[in-house]
Every structure is written in structure tokens, then in C-alpha cells.
Design a protein around this motif. Structure first.
Motif, PDB file in Angstrom:
ATOM      1  N   MET A   1       8.205   5.537   0.123  1.00 12.49           N
ATOM      2  CA  MET A   1       9.031   5.807  -0.955  1.00 12.49           C
ATOM      3  C   MET A   1      10.034   4.576  -1.119  1.00 12.49           C
ATOM      4  O   MET A   1      10.685   4.235  -0.502  1.00 12.49           O
ATOM      5  N   ASN A   2      10.032   4.329  -2.562  1.00 15.45           N
ATOM      6  CA  ASN A   2      10.969   3.100  -2.708  1.00 15.45           C
ATOM      7  C   ASN A   2      12.536   3.585  -2.998  1.00 15.45           C
ATOM      8  O   ASN A   2      12.633   4.812  -3.073  1.00 15.45           O
ATOM      9  N   LEU A   3      13.268   2.663  -2.977  1.00 19.23           N
ATOM     10  CA  LEU A   3      14.768   2.919  -2.999  1.00 19.23           C
ATOM     11  C   LEU A   3      15.068   3.948  -4.294  1.00 19.23           C
ATOM     12  O   LEU A   3      15.850   5.039  -4.281  1.00 19.23           O
ATOM     13  N   ILE A   4      14.525   3.476  -5.638  1.00 18.48           N
ATOM     14  CA  ILE A   4      14.697   4.539  -6.796  1.00 18.48           C
ATOM     15  C   ILE A   4      14.143   5.711  -6.787  1.00 18.48           C
ATOM     16  O   ILE A   4      14.936   6.742  -6.837  1.00 18.48           O
ATOM     17  N   GLU A   5      13.067   5.953  -6.044  1.00 23.43           N
ATOM     18  CA  GLU A   5      12.375   7.269  -5.980  1.00 23.43           C
ATOM     19  C   GLU A   5      13.187   8.263  -5.041  1.00 23.43           C
ATOM     20  O   GLU A   5      13.251   9.272  -5.206  1.00 23.43           O
ATOM     21  N   ALA A   6      13.542   7.522  -3.822  1.00 20.44           N
ATOM     22  CA  ALA A   6      14.279   8.264  -2.747  1.00 20.44           C
ATOM     23  C   ALA A   6      15.581   8.897  -3.445  1.00 20.44           C
ATOM     24  O   ALA A   6      15.892  10.054  -3.234  1.00 20.44           O
ATOM     25  N   PHE A   7      16.428   7.913  -4.295  1.00 12.28           N
ATOM     26  CA  PHE A   7      17.373   8.326  -4.954  1.00 12.28           C
ATOM     27  C   PHE A   7      17.226   9.364  -6.003  1.00 12.28           C
ATOM     28  O   PHE A   7      17.932  10.380  -5.967  1.00 12.28           O
ATOM     29  N   ARG A   8      16.110   9.258  -6.584  1.00 15.05           N
ATOM     30  CA  ARG A   8      15.843  10.576  -7.592  1.00 15.05           C
ATOM     31  C   ARG A   8      15.539  11.613  -7.003  1.00 15.05           C
ATOM     32  O   ARG A   8      16.094  12.847  -7.487  1.00 15.05           O
ATOM     33  N   ASP A   9      14.747  11.471  -5.765  1.00 13.17           N
ATOM     34  CA  ASP A   9      14.559  12.833  -5.143  1.00 13.17           C
ATOM     35  C   ASP A   9      15.622  13.552  -4.543  1.00 13.17           C
ATOM     36  O   ASP A   9      15.750  14.745  -4.787  1.00 13.17           O
ATOM     37  N   ALA A  10      16.592  12.821  -4.167  1.00 11.67           N
ATOM     38  CA  ALA A  10      18.081  13.388  -3.750  1.00 11.67           C
ATOM     39  C   ALA A  10      18.586  14.082  -4.779  1.00 11.67           C
ATOM     40  O   ALA A  10      19.097  14.919  -4.709  1.00 11.67           O
ATOM     41  N   MET A  11      18.635  13.256  -6.147  1.00 15.57           N
ATOM     42  CA  MET A  11      19.171  14.022  -7.263  1.00 15.57           C
ATOM     43  C   MET A  11      18.584  15.466  -7.544  1.00 15.57           C
ATOM     44  O   MET A  11      19.381  16.462  -7.741  1.00 15.57           O
ATOM     45  N   ARG A  12      17.144  15.274  -7.524  1.00 17.43           N
ATOM     46  CA  ARG A  12      16.402  16.655  -7.863  1.00 17.43           C
ATOM     47  C   ARG A  12      16.681  17.608  -6.614  1.00 17.43           C
ATOM     48  O   ARG A  12      16.868  18.776  -7.117  1.00 17.43           O
ATOM     49  N   ARG A  13      16.825  17.249  -5.537  1.00 18.93           N
ATOM     50  CA  ARG A  13      16.885  18.334  -4.592  1.00 18.93           C
ATOM     51  C   ARG A  13      18.383  19.069  -4.759  1.00 18.93           C
ATOM     52  O   ARG A  13      18.547  19.996  -4.240  1.00 18.93           O
ATOM     53  N   ALA A  14      19.390  18.269  -5.146  1.00 17.94           N
ATOM     54  CA  ALA A  14      20.692  18.779  -5.439  1.00 17.94           C
ATOM     55  C   ALA A  14      20.690  19.466  -6.756  1.00 17.94           C
ATOM     56  O   ALA A  14      21.842  20.172  -7.275  1.00 17.94           O
ATOM     57  N   GLY A  15      19.755  19.521  -7.705  1.00 14.77           N
ATOM     58  CA  GLY A  15      19.811  20.428  -8.836  1.00 14.77           C
ATOM     59  C   GLY A  15      19.813  19.438 -10.145  1.00 14.77           C
ATOM     60  O   GLY A  15      20.261  20.063 -11.228  1.00 14.77           O
ATOM     61  N   LEU A  16      19.687  18.095 -10.176  1.00 13.28           N
ATOM     62  CA  LEU A  16      19.941  17.196 -11.166  1.00 13.28           C
ATOM     63  C   LEU A  16      18.958  16.433 -11.588  1.00 13.28           C
ATOM     64  O   LEU A  16      18.447  15.833 -10.598  1.00 13.28           O
ATOM     65  N   ASP A  17      18.052  16.730 -12.554  1.00 10.92           N
ATOM     66  CA  ASP A  17      16.931  16.040 -12.955  1.00 10.92           C
ATOM     67  C   ASP A  17      17.109  14.842 -13.881  1.00 10.92           C
ATOM     68  O   ASP A  17      17.534  15.234 -14.892  1.00 10.92           O
ATOM     69  N   HIS A  18      16.978  13.606 -13.654  1.00  9.12           N
ATOM     70  CA  HIS A  18      17.120  12.625 -14.402  1.00  9.12           C
ATOM     71  C   HIS A  18      15.762  11.854 -14.387  1.00  9.12           C
ATOM     72  O   HIS A  18      15.215  11.259 -13.876  1.00  9.12           O
ATOM     73  N   GLY A  19      15.033  11.995 -15.802  1.00 13.98           N
ATOM     74  CA  GLY A  19      13.862  11.609 -15.965  1.00 13.98           C
ATOM     75  C   GLY A  19      13.741   9.936 -16.492  1.00 13.98           C
ATOM     76  O   GLY A  19      12.909   9.235 -16.701  1.00 13.98           O
ATOM     77  N   GLY A  20      14.835   9.399 -16.928  1.00 16.05           N
ATOM     78  CA  GLY A  20      15.032   8.222 -17.358  1.00 16.05           C
ATOM     79  C   GLY A  20      15.106   6.926 -16.475  1.00 16.05           C
ATOM     80  O   GLY A  20      15.032   7.222 -15.177  1.00 16.05           O
ATOM     81  N   VAL A  21      15.431   5.910 -16.865  1.00 12.48           N
ATOM     82  CA  VAL A  21      15.519   4.800 -15.774  1.00 12.48           C
ATOM     83  C   VAL A  21      16.806   4.771 -14.900  1.00 12.48           C
ATOM     84  O   VAL A  21      17.894   5.230 -15.534  1.00 12.48           O
ATOM     85  N   VAL A  22      16.668   4.596 -13.757  1.00 10.94           N
ATOM     86  CA  VAL A  22      17.526   4.536 -12.635  1.00 10.94           C
ATOM     87  C   VAL A  22      17.859   3.173 -12.334  1.00 10.94           C
ATOM     88  O   VAL A  22      16.937   2.383 -12.030  1.00 10.94           O
ATOM     89  N   ILE A  23      19.163   2.289 -12.779  1.00 15.50           N
ATOM     90  CA  ILE A  23      19.718   1.123 -12.578  1.00 15.50           C
ATOM     91  C   ILE A  23      20.490   1.001 -11.242  1.00 15.50           C
ATOM     92  O   ILE A  23      21.255   1.763 -11.287  1.00 15.50           O
ATOM     93  N   ALA A  24      19.930   0.208 -10.353  1.00 16.01           N
ATOM     94  CA  ALA A  24      20.690  -0.018  -9.044  1.00 16.01           C
ATOM     95  C   ALA A  24      21.758  -1.294  -9.446  1.00 16.01           C
ATOM     96  O   ALA A  24      21.392  -2.302  -8.520  1.00 16.01           O
ATOM     97  N   ASP A  25      22.598  -0.887  -9.934  1.00 20.09           N
ATOM     98  CA  ASP A  25      23.501  -2.208 -10.249  1.00 20.09           C
ATOM     99  C   ASP A  25      25.080  -2.080  -9.645  1.00 20.09           C
ATOM    100  O   ASP A  25      25.943  -2.667  -9.904  1.00 20.09           O
ATOM    101  N   GLY A  26      25.161  -0.761  -9.140  1.00 17.23           N
ATOM    102  CA  GLY A  26      26.631  -0.458  -8.682  1.00 17.23           C
ATOM    103  C   GLY A  26      27.425  -0.175  -9.622  1.00 17.23           C
ATOM    104  O   GLY A  26      28.338   0.175  -9.295  1.00 17.23           O
ATOM    105  N   LYS A  27      27.080   0.224 -10.831  1.00 16.85           N
ATOM    106  CA  LYS A  27      27.909   0.747 -12.052  1.00 16.85           C
ATOM    107  C   LYS A  27      27.590   1.904 -12.313  1.00 16.85           C
ATOM    108  O   LYS A  27      26.591   2.420 -11.898  1.00 16.85           O
ATOM    109  N   LEU A  28      28.696   2.647 -12.952  1.00 20.84           N
ATOM    110  CA  LEU A  28      28.617   4.278 -13.312  1.00 20.84           C
ATOM    111  C   LEU A  28      27.525   3.976 -14.649  1.00 20.84           C
ATOM    112  O   LEU A  28      27.827   3.494 -15.446  1.00 20.84           O
TER     113      LEU A  28
END
Length: 70
Positions: A1-28
Motif C-alpha cells: 500500500m502506498n503513502l496516499i492509500e494508507a492515509f486515505r484508509d486511516a481517514m476511512r477507518r475514522a469515519g471520513l471518506d474523501h474520494g478526491g485527490v490527496v496532495i502530500a505537500d504539507g499544506k492544509l
């Protein structure tokens, strides 16, 4: 599992589903989750070692942290 998929999976487990693009740039990044009309949810993801991020939703009172060593 890559970085983005692992992060998205953690969000899903917490009850937050984000189907869009996840950008790993350190910004909000804000986004709409589910059927929200406003961007009530957010995330920050740092890709540098050690990879780490945080996410949440003000409407759903969700807050979570993630790191690449999980």
C-alpha cells in the motif's frame, strides 16, 4: 500500500471518506465529505520521512493523526 492509500484508509477507518485527490505537500486542504454542502473536512499530509498527516471534520467532530510507520 502506498503513502496516499494508507492515509486515505486511516481517514476511512475514522469515519471520513474523501474520494478526491490527496496532495502530500504539507499544506492544509479542505474538502466536502459525503453529501456536505460546504468544505467542512480537512487534511494535511507530509510525504517526507517520516511520512505523517492529520485529518478531521468540524461538522462530524472527527480528528485523527496518521504516520507512515503504522
Amino acid at each position: 500500500m502506498n503513502l496516499i492509500e494508507a492515509f486515505r484508509d486511516a481517514m476511512r477507518r475514522a469515519g471520513l471518506d474523501h474520494g478526491g485527490v490527496v496532495i502530500a505537500d504539507g499544506k492544509l486542504h479542505r474538502f466536502r465529505a459525503g453529501d456536505d454542502h460546504r468544505a467542512n473536512s480537512w487534511y494535511v499530509l507530509h510525504a517526507d520521512e517520516p511520512a505523517a498527516g492529520a485529518f478531521g471534520c468540524w461538522k462530524r467532530d472527527i480528528k485523527g493523526k496518521w504516520h507512515g510507520r503504522e
